[in-house]
Scaffold this motif. Sequence first.
Motif, PDB file in Angstrom:
ATOM      1  N   GLY A  99      -2.634   3.702  -3.342  1.00 51.03           N
ATOM      2  CA  GLY A  99      -3.560   2.579  -2.966  1.00 51.03           C
ATOM      3  C   GLY A  99      -3.003   1.404  -2.640  1.00 51.03           C
ATOM      4  N   THR A 100      -3.585   0.274  -2.796  1.00 51.84           N
ATOM      5  CA  THR A 100      -3.026  -1.078  -2.578  1.00 51.84           C
ATOM      6  C   THR A 100      -2.779  -1.731  -3.749  1.00 51.84           C
ATOM      7  N   HIS A 101      -1.798  -2.504  -4.279  1.00 51.87           N
ATOM      8  CA  HIS A 101      -1.555  -3.155  -5.471  1.00 51.87           C
ATOM      9  C   HIS A 101      -0.899  -4.328  -5.073  1.00 51.87           C
ATOM     10  N   ARG A 102      -1.126  -5.406  -5.842  1.00 53.35           N
ATOM     11  CA  ARG A 102      -0.242  -6.738  -5.518  1.00 53.35           C
ATOM     12  C   ARG A 102       0.683  -6.820  -6.657  1.00 53.35           C
ATOM     13  N   LEU A 103       1.824  -6.905  -6.147  1.00 56.45           N
ATOM     14  CA  LEU A 103       2.857  -6.678  -7.127  1.00 56.45           C
ATOM     15  C   LEU A 103       3.713  -8.063  -7.644  1.00 56.45           C
ATOM     16  N   ASP A 104       3.880  -8.422  -8.667  1.00 57.28           N
ATOM     17  CA  ASP A 104       4.045  -9.748  -9.285  1.00 57.28           C
ATOM     18  C   ASP A 104       5.775  -9.556  -9.031  1.00 57.28           C
ATOM     19  N   THR A 162       0.954  -1.316   0.117  1.00 59.97           N
ATOM     20  CA  THR A 162       0.116  -0.074   0.075  1.00 59.97           C
ATOM     21  C   THR A 162       0.911   1.212  -0.038  1.00 59.97           C
ATOM     22  N   ILE A 163       0.641   2.269  -1.163  1.00 62.95           N
ATOM     23  CA  ILE A 163       1.147   3.474  -0.841  1.00 62.95           C
ATOM     24  C   ILE A 163       0.303   4.474  -1.014  1.00 62.95           C
ATOM     25  N   ASP A 164       0.994   5.866  -0.450  1.00 63.93           N
ATOM     26  CA  ASP A 164       0.022   6.724  -0.209  1.00 63.93           C
ATOM     27  C   ASP A 164       0.185   7.765  -1.083  1.00 63.93           C
ATOM     28  N   GLN A 165       0.952   7.730  -2.180  1.00 60.56           N
ATOM     29  CA  GLN A 165       1.209   8.644  -3.418  1.00 60.56           C
ATOM     30  C   GLN A 165       1.807   7.879  -4.613  1.00 60.56           C
ATOM     31  N   ASP A 166       1.026   8.640  -5.782  1.00 52.54           N
ATOM     32  CA  ASP A 166       1.604   7.829  -7.019  1.00 52.54           C
ATOM     33  C   ASP A 166       2.982   7.769  -6.994  1.00 52.54           C
ATOM     34  N   ILE A 167       3.207   6.843  -7.958  1.00 49.61           N
ATOM     35  CA  ILE A 167       4.740   6.571  -8.234  1.00 49.61           C
ATOM     36  C   ILE A 167       4.705   6.229  -9.791  1.00 49.61           C
ATOM     37  N   ARG A 168       5.466   7.299 -10.354  1.00 50.48           N
ATOM     38  CA  ARG A 168       5.709   7.114 -11.878  1.00 50.48           C
ATOM     39  C   ARG A 168       7.120   7.301 -11.984  1.00 50.48           C
ATOM     40  N   ASP A 169       7.988   6.255 -12.470  1.00 51.65           N
ATOM     41  CA  ASP A 169       9.378   6.323 -12.381  1.00 51.65           C
ATOM     42  C   ASP A 169       9.814   5.623 -13.925  1.00 51.65           C
ATOM     43  N   THR A 170       9.848   6.736 -14.817  1.00 47.79           N
ATOM     44  CA  THR A 170      10.271   6.269 -16.433  1.00 47.79           C
ATOM     45  C   THR A 170      11.695   5.667 -16.211  1.00 47.79           C
TER      46      THR A 170
END
Length: 367
Positions: free
Chosen positions: A223-228, A206-214
């Motif tokens: 939000g909450t994400h299930r990461l592969d 679960t993260i509190d802010q967007d992450i966009r790393d090019t």
Amino acid sequence: MTQAPTGTGPRRSRRAPSGHRAAARPRPRRRVGRWIVLSLVVLVLAAGGTAYWLYNDLNSNIKGVDIDRALGDNRPEKLPTSGQNLLVLGSDSRAGANAALDTGKVAGARSDTALVIHIPEGRSRAVAVSIPRDTLVTRPECTGRDGTTLPSARRVMFNSVYSLAGPACVVKTVEQMSGVRMDHFVEVDFAGFKGLVDAIGGVPVTIDQDIRDTSSGLNLTAGTHRLDGTQALQFVRTRHGIGDGSDLGRIGLQQKFLIALLAEIKKQDLLGSPTKTYTIADDLTSALTTDSGLASLTKLAEFSRSMNGVDPATLETIMLPVQYDTQDPNRVVAAEPQAKELWQALRTDRDIPESAKKSPARGGTTP
């Protein structure tokens, strides 16, 4: 320094043998949480240890490094208690299976993640100290990967030590900078990390802010994400999409993922699925390098059982206190007196004072 594998011979199939069933026995209490690597090995022994060939196949995967022989006797004293110190490295080698996982253009191999795990006397809790890879350190004289003597050097990046001289020199560097003796060493490379995450079906974070790393390719909304496995690697390596873009922000993500991974392992009934457990163990041991004192399933299991009381909920994660270097703001150095207080607490097996947990350079807030 030569890394000597503990087992040789052709690799067997990664699939558990068809029709293989573990002998009926009472199911042991599921106390996973010794933490990341060693707890899984115990599960392997419990779920699939009845077949000798299966044990031997996994055992031969593990590579061993004789740290004691490489470093000699000029080392810090062992803890005066039953506590233990373990150096854990995440290797970002671009060789072999790892080449396909690399999102950048960096050649060679570096220690992308470094954790000093301290288990105090009583072994009922643990603390993980992250060493930023961009920390400037004094590298002691070591034997380089080409076998020649590598002279001591000041103001070198911490993660460059691994690429130039290998894990034994990293252990020596950590011991010199901290005065803390490392009882054991464990290294897991990218391929093993990805396989582990995929084998357990992903890890929710679960993260509190967007992450966009090019740069890493990671693109997550708050939000909450299930990461592969691939996303997990991007998550623990990303830094450009958070904080000030430095390595310090990435450490927060690595610590967050470690806790989430342990929680997911504890949640799953791995003992109820021997085939799944075997797949996890095969992926992990294939990418595992340890000191010679842990370089077998038996030794790993014995060490893990000695950590039986450590609960992942009690794992404390902190960062080595650092400040930005005055000559190069893209690098950090150990902040004093906080760093000395931290290492002193580990050397004497005492609680880490709150003042030693504060770092002048934070690199932005943890997501």
